[in-house]
Write a protein that holds these residues in place. Structure first.
Motif, short mmCIF file in Angstrom:
data_model
loop_
_atom_site.label_atom_id
_atom_site.label_comp_id
_atom_site.label_asym_id
_atom_site.label_seq_id
_atom_site.Cartn_x
_atom_site.Cartn_y
_atom_site.Cartn_z
N GLU A 88 0.83 -1.21 0.00
CA GLU A 88 0.00 0.00 0.00
C GLU A 88 0.86 1.26 0.00
OE1 GLU A 88 -3.58 0.41 0.07
OE2 GLU A 88 -3.38 -1.61 -0.75
N ASP A 89 2.07 1.15 0.54
CA ASP A 89 3.03 2.25 0.48
C ASP A 89 4.34 1.72 1.05
OD1 ASP A 89 4.14 4.72 0.03
OD2 ASP A 89 3.18 5.74 1.71
N ASP A 90 5.44 2.33 0.66
CA ASP A 90 6.70 2.03 1.36
C ASP A 90 7.10 3.24 2.18
OD1 ASP A 90 7.58 3.52 -0.84
OD2 ASP A 90 9.35 2.29 -1.19
N LEU A 91 7.94 3.04 3.15
CA LEU A 91 8.15 4.06 4.18
C LEU A 91 9.48 3.85 4.90
CD1 LEU A 91 7.35 2.50 7.18
CD2 LEU A 91 5.24 2.32 5.87
N MET A 92 9.85 4.84 5.68
CA MET A 92 10.99 4.73 6.60
C MET A 92 10.44 4.93 8.00
SD MET A 92 13.68 4.29 4.61
CE MET A 92 15.21 4.84 5.34
N PHE A 93 10.89 4.09 8.94
CA PHE A 93 10.45 4.31 10.31
C PHE A 93 11.66 4.32 11.23
CE2 PHE A 93 10.73 -0.10 11.88
CZ PHE A 93 10.65 -0.84 10.71
N ALA A 94 11.59 5.19 12.24
CA ALA A 94 12.72 5.36 13.15
C ALA A 94 12.24 5.40 14.59
CB ALA A 94 13.46 6.66 12.82
N ARG A 95 13.07 4.86 15.49
CA ARG A 95 12.73 4.93 16.91
C ARG A 95 13.38 6.16 17.51
NH1 ARG A 95 14.04 0.51 21.72
NH2 ARG A 95 13.28 1.85 23.41
N ARG A 96 12.54 7.01 18.08
CA ARG A 96 13.02 8.18 18.83
C ARG A 96 12.50 8.04 20.25
NH1 ARG A 96 11.76 13.01 17.83
NH2 ARG A 96 13.81 13.94 17.66
N GLY A 97 13.31 7.43 21.10
CA GLY A 97 12.86 7.16 22.46
C GLY A 97 11.76 6.12 22.42
N ASN A 98 10.62 6.46 22.98
CA ASN A 98 9.49 5.52 22.95
C ASN A 98 8.56 5.79 21.77
OD1 ASN A 98 10.38 4.16 25.17
ND2 ASN A 98 9.10 5.32 26.62
N ASP A 99 8.90 6.79 20.96
CA ASP A 99 8.05 7.13 19.82
C ASP A 99 8.58 6.49 18.54
OD1 ASP A 99 6.62 8.71 21.54
OD2 ASP A 99 7.38 10.62 20.75
N LEU A 100 7.68 6.35 17.59
CA LEU A 100 8.05 5.88 16.27
C LEU A 100 7.81 7.03 15.29
CD1 LEU A 100 8.90 3.14 14.92
CD2 LEU A 100 6.50 2.91 14.27
N PHE A 101 8.85 7.39 14.57
CA PHE A 101 8.76 8.48 13.59
C PHE A 101 8.72 7.83 12.21
CE2 PHE A 101 11.26 11.76 11.01
CZ PHE A 101 10.15 12.58 10.80
N VAL A 102 7.63 8.08 11.47
CA VAL A 102 7.39 7.40 10.19
C VAL A 102 7.37 8.44 9.08
CG1 VAL A 102 5.85 5.83 8.95
CG2 VAL A 102 5.97 5.72 11.44
N VAL A 103 8.07 8.16 7.99
CA VAL A 103 8.05 9.03 6.80
C VAL A 103 7.46 8.23 5.65
CG1 VAL A 103 9.39 10.41 5.18
CG2 VAL A 103 10.02 10.38 7.60
N VAL A 104 6.36 8.76 5.09
CA VAL A 104 5.65 8.05 4.02
C VAL A 104 5.60 8.90 2.75
CG1 VAL A 104 4.24 6.75 5.66
CG2 VAL A 104 3.38 8.92 4.76
N ASN A 105 5.22 8.26 1.64
CA ASN A 105 5.15 8.96 0.36
C ASN A 105 4.03 9.98 0.32
OD1 ASN A 105 7.25 7.88 -1.46
ND2 ASN A 105 6.27 5.93 -0.95
N ALA A 106 4.30 11.09 -0.37
CA ALA A 106 3.35 12.20 -0.45
C ALA A 106 1.99 11.75 -1.00
CB ALA A 106 3.92 13.30 -1.34
N ALA A 107 2.02 10.96 -2.08
CA ALA A 107 0.77 10.60 -2.74
C ALA A 107 -0.08 9.68 -1.88
CB ALA A 107 1.08 9.93 -4.08
N CYS A 108 0.56 8.99 -0.91
CA CYS A 108 -0.17 8.01 -0.10
C CYS A 108 -0.43 8.50 1.31
CB CYS A 108 0.65 6.72 0.01
SG CYS A 108 1.11 5.97 -1.55
N LYS A 109 0.05 9.70 1.65
CA LYS A 109 0.10 10.03 3.08
C LYS A 109 -1.28 10.12 3.73
CE LYS A 109 1.02 15.03 2.62
NZ LYS A 109 2.06 16.05 2.88
N ASP A 110 -2.27 10.65 3.02
CA ASP A 110 -3.61 10.73 3.63
C ASP A 110 -4.15 9.34 3.93
OD1 ASP A 110 -3.40 13.45 3.46
OD2 ASP A 110 -4.64 13.64 1.66
#
Lengths: 119, 374
Positions: free
Chosen positions: B101-123
């Motif tokens: 459905e989309d590809d993405l990058m995810f990162a752990r920042r402490g206890n949070d997850l920071f996710v970067v997704v594609n512009a066309a799929c973000k909504d």
């Protein structure tokens, strides 16, 4: 030099006409990476697709501006397509042709007319 | 037509003379006066700055890392729980059919997850995460931050010149940095095959930060045109082209992105949408596969070119999904889906361009070796 609305230029050399694309067209195309030239000796009609030109963005066709026979092609463009970006209205001509009806060129614009056309 | 959105760097793009085009609902710079070819080469040789603020930035938070990670694992076939603090991974959302459905990058920042997704799929991505994970997990779309990529062998000198801590990061590390007085979230990753950073900065400081980067020696603004040729040479997928809702990760040759712990026999095997299909594909293989395609001549073979196993007649064996000219390789490069029995590296095939079959061969990806700081 004469100019067409298809952004080609034509220069008469004896009984032949040299054809290329304008600097404006080359700028619009972006970096040219591939040129496919017609066979020498090919008889063409006005608006036949005779050259394929590909830039980093897309493929485009160059149309025969007039009826006639292709007498010579600029083979250096096959190995060095970027010449089109460097010297579109000079060294980077595409082909020469022998017109079957030179009066077909009468309708084309002069340099001032073309500059106005591209505004 | 709805109005195009603008990133915080819109005025800067125009000032730099960018050619702006609509992309995923945004007015984006496709190239600057340097041109696609030179922008591409500059990024491989020095450093380029890319505005990727159109991409979606999302933070998932919950009562604990364990809770956040396990929740996100219900949506992606990746090992999220095992991600160490300050580290990033590549991932994808799957659907019930095992498609992407989309590809993405995810990162752990402490206890949070920071996710970067594609512009066309973000909504759609944000809606998917909210529907599946709220209210136990808070899904916060970050709309007040720009995203700036600095890529190329000169990226470290540029970024570390502003905050020396940037030099200590290795590939896929994430860290908070202070660049020219701007507090940013940086990852050492990108989409070019080069070393570099992606920098999330507050929108009201992004313009000044980008100007400071561009003022450094050897740093140029690079548009989406070169971003595409850079990622193609690097063998990286463009969502919606090289992978989509109809392709599963095994077909997409993204097996490496699914860690063993989520595969059959792993401690947390399955448990993501379409797991049955994806895990079966691991066991049984797929009928087609994404591969590199090397045209023999100089003619680019672009998206949609059909591929055959003979110069005349023969069988249709696949389709090009991305293709163009590779400024670094100096010739055409492509990738596409090829039936599994023709997908071995070196297999001679033919692509049909303007009605003519032109030779190509299955090639190893990437076309240009990655230059990451491991």
């Amino acid at each position: 030099m004469k100019f067409t609305e298809e952004h080609e230029w034509l220069r008469v050399e004896g009984d032949e006409v040299v054809v290329g694309i304008t600097i404006h067209a080359a700028e619009q195309l972006g970096d040219v990476v591939f040129v496919e030239l017609p066979d020498e000796g090919l008889t063409v009609s006005k608006d036949d697709e005779v050259v394929v030109i590909e830039s980093v963005k897309a493929a485009s066709d160059i149309l025969a501006p007039i009826d006639g026979e292709i007498t010579e092609v600029n083979g250096t463009l096959t190995d060095n397509p970027s010449a089109v970006n460097e010297d579109a209205q000079g060294e980077a001509w595409f082909f020469k042709m022998k017109p079957s009806d030179p009066s077909q060129m009468d309708e084309f614009m002069d340099e001032a007319g073309y500059q106005k056309f591209i505004g | 037509m709805t109005e195009l959105k603008r990133t915080p760097l819109y005025d800067l793009h125009n000032e730099l003379g960018a050619k702006m085009v609509p992309f995923a609902g945004y007015d984006m710079p496709v190239q600057y006066p340097l041109g696609v070819m030179k922008e591409h080469q500059h990024t491989r040789e020095a450093a380029g700055v890319f505005d990727v603020s159109h991409m979606g930035q999302v933070i998932l938070s919950g009562e604990s890392w364990d809770h956040v990670a396990r929740s996100f694992e219900s949506l992606v076939p990746m090992d999220v729980l095992g991600l160490e603090d300050g580290r990033q991974r590549y991932g994808m959302f799957t659907n019930d059919a095992g498609g992407i459905e989309d590809d993405l990058m995810f990162a752990r920042r402490g206890n949070d997850l920071f996710v970067v997704v594609n512009a066309a799929c973000k909504d759609a991505d944000i809606a998917r995460m909210k529907a599946a994970l709220e209210p136990e997990i808070m899904v916060a779309a970050i709309t007040d931050r720009a995203l700036i990529a600095v890529q190329g062998p000169g990226a470290e000198a540029a970024v570390a010149g502003m905050d020396p801590a940037a030099a200590d990061m290795t590939f896929m590390d994430v860290r908070d940095l202070s660049l020219d007085g701007v507090d940013v979230w940086a990852s050492r990753s990108g989409y070019t095959g080069e070393d570099g950073y992606e920098i999330s900065a507050p929108e009201d400081q992004a313009d000044a930060l980008t100007r400071a980067l561009l003022a450094l020696d050897g740093v140029e603004a690079i548009g989406l045109g070169a971003r595409d040729s850079l990622r193609l040479e690097a063998g990286l997928c463009l969502y919606g082209h090289d992978i989509d809702a109809e392709t599963n990760p095994v077909e997409g040759a993204l097996n490496w992105a699914i860690q063993k712990v989520r595969r059959n026999g792993g401690d947390r095997a399955g448990g993501f949408p379409g797991a049955d299909v994806v895990l079966a594909a691991f066991e049984n293989g797929a009928s087609r596969k994404r591969v590199g395609l090397q045209p023999e001549g100089r003619a680019p073979m672009r998206e949609g070119v059909e591929v055959f196993d003979a110069a005349e007649g023969g069988h249709h064996v696949g389709t090009v999904t991305s293709g163009g000219f590779g400024p670094t390789t100096g010739g055409p490069v492509a990738m596409g889906y090829i039936s599994i029995d023709h997908s071995k590296i070196g297999t001679p095939l033919w692509g049909e361009v303007r009605g003519k079959r032109m030779p190509l061969s299955v090639a190893k990806l990437p076309f240009v070796a990655a230059n990451f700081k491991r």
